[in-house]
Design a protein around this motif. Structure first.
Motif, PDB file in Angstrom:
ATOM      1  N   ARG A 161       0.832  -1.222   0.000  1.00 19.47           N
ATOM      2  CA  ARG A 161       0.000   0.000   0.000  1.00 19.47           C
ATOM      3  C   ARG A 161       0.859   1.260   0.000  1.00 19.47           C
ATOM      4  NH1 ARG A 161      -3.227  -3.197   3.823  1.00 19.47           N
ATOM      5  NH2 ARG A 161      -5.176  -3.739   2.792  1.00 19.47           N
ATOM      6  N   LYS A 162       1.917   1.248   0.803  1.00 24.71           N
ATOM      7  CA  LYS A 162       2.814   2.407   0.893  1.00 24.71           C
ATOM      8  C   LYS A 162       3.476   2.695  -0.457  1.00 24.71           C
ATOM      9  CE  LYS A 162       7.125   3.755   3.256  1.00 24.71           C
ATOM     10  NZ  LYS A 162       8.074   3.698   2.172  1.00 24.71           N
ATOM     11  N   ILE A 163       4.044   1.657  -1.074  1.00 31.87           N
ATOM     12  CA  ILE A 163       4.723   1.849  -2.367  1.00 31.87           C
ATOM     13  C   ILE A 163       3.714   2.235  -3.443  1.00 31.87           C
ATOM     14  CG2 ILE A 163       6.110   0.755  -4.175  1.00 31.87           C
ATOM     15  CD1 ILE A 163       7.336  -1.019  -1.949  1.00 31.87           C
ATOM     16  N   ALA A 164       2.533   1.614  -3.424  1.00 33.24           N
ATOM     17  CA  ALA A 164       1.501   1.955  -4.415  1.00 33.24           C
ATOM     18  C   ALA A 164       1.110   3.425  -4.289  1.00 33.24           C
ATOM     19  CB  ALA A 164       0.284   1.052  -4.245  1.00 33.24           C
ATOM     20  N   LYS A 165       0.974   3.902  -3.053  1.00 30.72           N
ATOM     21  CA  LYS A 165       0.625   5.313  -2.841  1.00 30.72           C
ATOM     22  C   LYS A 165       1.738   6.225  -3.350  1.00 30.72           C
ATOM     23  CE  LYS A 165      -0.984   8.585   0.589  1.00 30.72           C
ATOM     24  NZ  LYS A 165      -1.448   8.813   1.940  1.00 30.72           N
ATOM     25  N   GLU A 166       2.984   5.905  -2.988  1.00 28.51           N
ATOM     26  CA  GLU A 166       4.133   6.706  -3.429  1.00 28.51           C
ATOM     27  C   GLU A 166       4.277   6.706  -4.951  1.00 28.51           C
ATOM     28  OE1 GLU A 166       7.369   4.834  -1.384  1.00 28.51           O
ATOM     29  OE2 GLU A 166       6.900   5.815   0.524  1.00 28.51           O
ATOM     30  N   SER A 167       3.819   5.640  -5.587  1.00 26.26           N
ATOM     31  CA  SER A 167       3.954   5.482  -7.046  1.00 26.26           C
ATOM     32  C   SER A 167       2.682   5.890  -7.790  1.00 26.26           C
ATOM     33  CB  SER A 167       4.300   4.027  -7.382  1.00 26.26           C
ATOM     34  OG  SER A 167       5.461   3.626  -6.708  1.00 26.26           O
ATOM     35  N   PHE A 168       1.734   6.471  -7.072  1.00 24.04           N
ATOM     36  CA  PHE A 168       0.465   6.917  -7.662  1.00 24.04           C
ATOM     37  C   PHE A 168      -0.284   5.778  -8.343  1.00 24.04           C
ATOM     38  CE2 PHE A 168       3.537  10.422  -7.691  1.00 24.04           C
ATOM     39  CZ  PHE A 168       2.880  11.305  -6.841  1.00 24.04           C
ATOM     40  N   MET A 169      -0.306   4.613  -7.684  1.00 22.45           N
ATOM     41  CA  MET A 169      -0.990   3.444  -8.241  1.00 22.45           C
ATOM     42  C   MET A 169      -2.105   2.955  -7.320  1.00 22.45           C
ATOM     43  SD  MET A 169       1.867   1.132 -10.157  1.00 22.45           S
ATOM     44  CE  MET A 169       2.584   0.514  -8.664  1.00 22.45           C
ATOM     45  N   GLU A 170      -2.681   3.849  -6.551  1.00 18.54           N
ATOM     46  CA  GLU A 170      -3.741   3.442  -5.636  1.00 18.54           C
ATOM     47  C   GLU A 170      -4.951   2.897  -6.397  1.00 18.54           C
ATOM     48  OE1 GLU A 170      -3.388   6.265  -1.834  1.00 18.54           O
ATOM     49  OE2 GLU A 170      -3.277   7.310  -3.772  1.00 18.54           O
ATOM     50  N   GLY A 171      -5.260   3.456  -7.564  1.00 18.57           N
ATOM     51  CA  GLY A 171      -6.367   2.953  -8.374  1.00 18.57           C
ATOM     52  C   GLY A 171      -6.117   1.521  -8.833  1.00 18.57           C
ATOM     53  N   LYS A 172      -4.894   1.246  -9.265  1.00 18.23           N
ATOM     54  CA  LYS A 172      -4.541  -0.111  -9.689  1.00 18.23           C
ATOM     55  C   LYS A 172      -4.594  -1.073  -8.511  1.00 18.23           C
ATOM     56  CE  LYS A 172      -1.728   0.745 -13.791  1.00 18.23           C
ATOM     57  NZ  LYS A 172      -0.434   0.460 -14.449  1.00 18.23           N
ATOM     58  N   LEU A 173      -4.188  -0.598  -7.334  1.00 16.19           N
ATOM     59  CA  LEU A 173      -4.229  -1.451  -6.143  1.00 16.19           C
ATOM     60  C   LEU A 173      -5.670  -1.786  -5.771  1.00 16.19           C
ATOM     61  CD1 LEU A 173      -2.654  -2.935  -3.979  1.00 16.19           C
ATOM     62  CD2 LEU A 173      -2.670  -0.835  -2.618  1.00 16.19           C
ATOM     63  N   LYS A 174      -6.577  -0.835  -5.902  1.00 17.91           N
ATOM     64  CA  LYS A 174      -7.997  -1.103  -5.624  1.00 17.91           C
ATOM     65  C   LYS A 174      -8.543  -2.151  -6.592  1.00 17.91           C
ATOM     66  CE  LYS A 174      -9.199   3.262  -3.456  1.00 17.91           C
ATOM     67  NZ  LYS A 174      -9.890   4.539  -3.572  1.00 17.91           N
ATOM     68  N   LYS A 175      -8.161  -2.033  -7.860  1.00 17.28           N
ATOM     69  CA  LYS A 175      -8.589  -3.032  -8.849  1.00 17.28           C
ATOM     70  C   LYS A 175      -8.047  -4.403  -8.476  1.00 17.28           C
ATOM     71  CE  LYS A 175      -8.256  -4.187 -13.768  1.00 17.28           C
ATOM     72  NZ  LYS A 175      -7.801  -3.762 -15.106  1.00 17.28           N
ATOM     73  N   LEU A 176      -6.778  -4.456  -8.082  1.00 21.99           N
ATOM     74  CA  LEU A 176      -6.167  -5.718  -7.666  1.00 21.99           C
ATOM     75  C   LEU A 176      -6.935  -6.334  -6.487  1.00 21.99           C
ATOM     76  CD1 LEU A 176      -3.980  -7.843  -6.831  1.00 21.99           C
ATOM     77  CD2 LEU A 176      -2.727  -5.953  -5.832  1.00 21.99           C
ATOM     78  N   MET A 177      -7.266  -5.539  -5.480  1.00 26.81           N
ATOM     79  CA  MET A 177      -7.953  -6.064  -4.297  1.00 26.81           C
ATOM     80  C   MET A 177      -9.337  -6.585  -4.660  1.00 26.81           C
ATOM     81  SD  MET A 177      -6.607  -3.634  -1.171  1.00 26.81           S
ATOM     82  CE  MET A 177      -7.303  -2.137  -1.778  1.00 26.81           C
ATOM     83  N   ALA A 178     -10.012  -5.954  -5.596  1.00 23.74           N
ATOM     84  CA  ALA A 178     -11.321  -6.439  -6.046  1.00 23.74           C
ATOM     85  C   ALA A 178     -11.180  -7.798  -6.735  1.00 23.74           C
ATOM     86  CB  ALA A 178     -11.967  -5.419  -6.978  1.00 23.74           C
ATOM     87  N   ILE A 179     -10.151  -7.939  -7.568  1.00 22.18           N
ATOM     88  CA  ILE A 179      -9.908  -9.205  -8.258  1.00 22.18           C
ATOM     89  C   ILE A 179      -9.526 -10.288  -7.250  1.00 22.18           C
ATOM     90  CG2 ILE A 179      -8.426 -10.395  -9.936  1.00 22.18           C
ATOM     91  CD1 ILE A 179      -8.270  -7.661 -11.443  1.00 22.18           C
ATOM     92  N   ALA A 180      -8.719  -9.904  -6.247  1.00 22.95           N
ATOM     93  CA  ALA A 180      -8.252 -10.880  -5.252  1.00 22.95           C
ATOM     94  C   ALA A 180      -9.419 -11.498  -4.473  1.00 22.95           C
ATOM     95  CB  ALA A 180      -7.282 -10.208  -4.284  1.00 22.95           C
ATOM     96  N   LYS A 181     -10.500 -10.770  -4.319  1.00 22.50           N
ATOM     97  CA  LYS A 181     -11.673 -11.317  -3.617  1.00 22.50           C
ATOM     98  C   LYS A 181     -12.344 -12.421  -4.417  1.00 22.50           C
ATOM     99  CE  LYS A 181     -12.693  -7.109  -1.044  1.00 22.50           C
ATOM    100  NZ  LYS A 181     -13.569  -5.954  -0.905  1.00 22.50           N
ATOM    101  N   LYS A 182     -12.102 -12.435  -5.726  1.00 26.83           N
ATOM    102  CA  LYS A 182     -12.780 -13.394  -6.612  1.00 26.83           C
ATOM    103  C   LYS A 182     -11.953 -14.649  -6.901  1.00 26.83           C
ATOM    104  CE  LYS A 182     -15.099  -9.587  -8.948  1.00 26.83           C
ATOM    105  NZ  LYS A 182     -15.187  -8.833 -10.199  1.00 26.83           N
TER     106      LYS A 182
END
Length: 183
Positions: A161-182
């Motif tokens: 989460r920290k690196i994703a935030k620093e790299s401006f990839m929070e949107g991609k991380l949210k998409k990843l977490m949605a996929i991970a639930k499935k």
């Protein structure tokens, strides 16, 4: 692919000994397979630390001394994430050597884990956290699926989460977490 993989690692170790490269780590689908679940792939991916100035000498060494005549050096465009890629054929497959350019790639190499990939062969593999981050940068649908499997493992999610935030990839991380639930 085991025979080709061992040959690639042997070549990279020799290149390190000869100081063409400083270090290397396994990434991509084979790193995913070493860390969690096996996934089919057609190639082997490595991140290599090396000075940009040594790339032509390394490629020449591969072609002339090691007899990998079809080795290619691909130079990325300014907008490309990968600036230098060296492609080496090994039998029916090939190794893609991604030359570390961005600081995050250098951090990833430094944080690599030593893992047994094949019986009797231990090499450095990207940690699951950095594999997720680098796959998020790549951003293909397969990369998101790979990341989802890693996300469901015991990893340092705070670091991701920290690196994703620093790299401006929070949107991609949210998409990843949605996929991970499935998965």
């Amino acid at each position: 692919m085991e025979k080709e993989f061992k040959e690639a690692v042997k070549v990279l170790k020799e290149a390190k000994r000869r100081r063409y490269i400083e270090d290397f780590v396994l990434t991509g689908a084979l790193a995913l397979s070493a860390l969690t679940q096996p996934r089919a792939t057609r190639d082997m991916d490595f991140i290599v630390l090396m000075e940009k100035e040594k790339i032509p000498f390394f490629v020449e060494w591969l072609k002339l001394v090691k007899k990998y005549n079809f080795t290619k050096h691909h130079i990325g465009r300014p907008k490309d994430r990968i600036k230098n890629l060296i492609e080496i054929p090994f039998g029916n497959t090939w190794a893609d050597l991604i030359v570390a350019f961005h600081e995050i790639e250098k951090e990833a190499v430094a944080a690599a884990l030593e893992v047994s990939v094949y019986k009797g062969l231990r090499i450095k593999v990207l940690s699951p956290e950095y594999l997720i981050i680098l796959k998020l940068f790549a951003g293909s649908e397969q990369d998101f699926i790979d990341c989802a499997h890693l996300w469901n493992e015991r990893i340092d999610k705070r670091l991701v989460r920290k690196i994703a935030k620093e790299s401006f990839m929070e949107g991609k991380l949210k998409k990843l977490m949605a996929i991970a639930k499935k998965v």
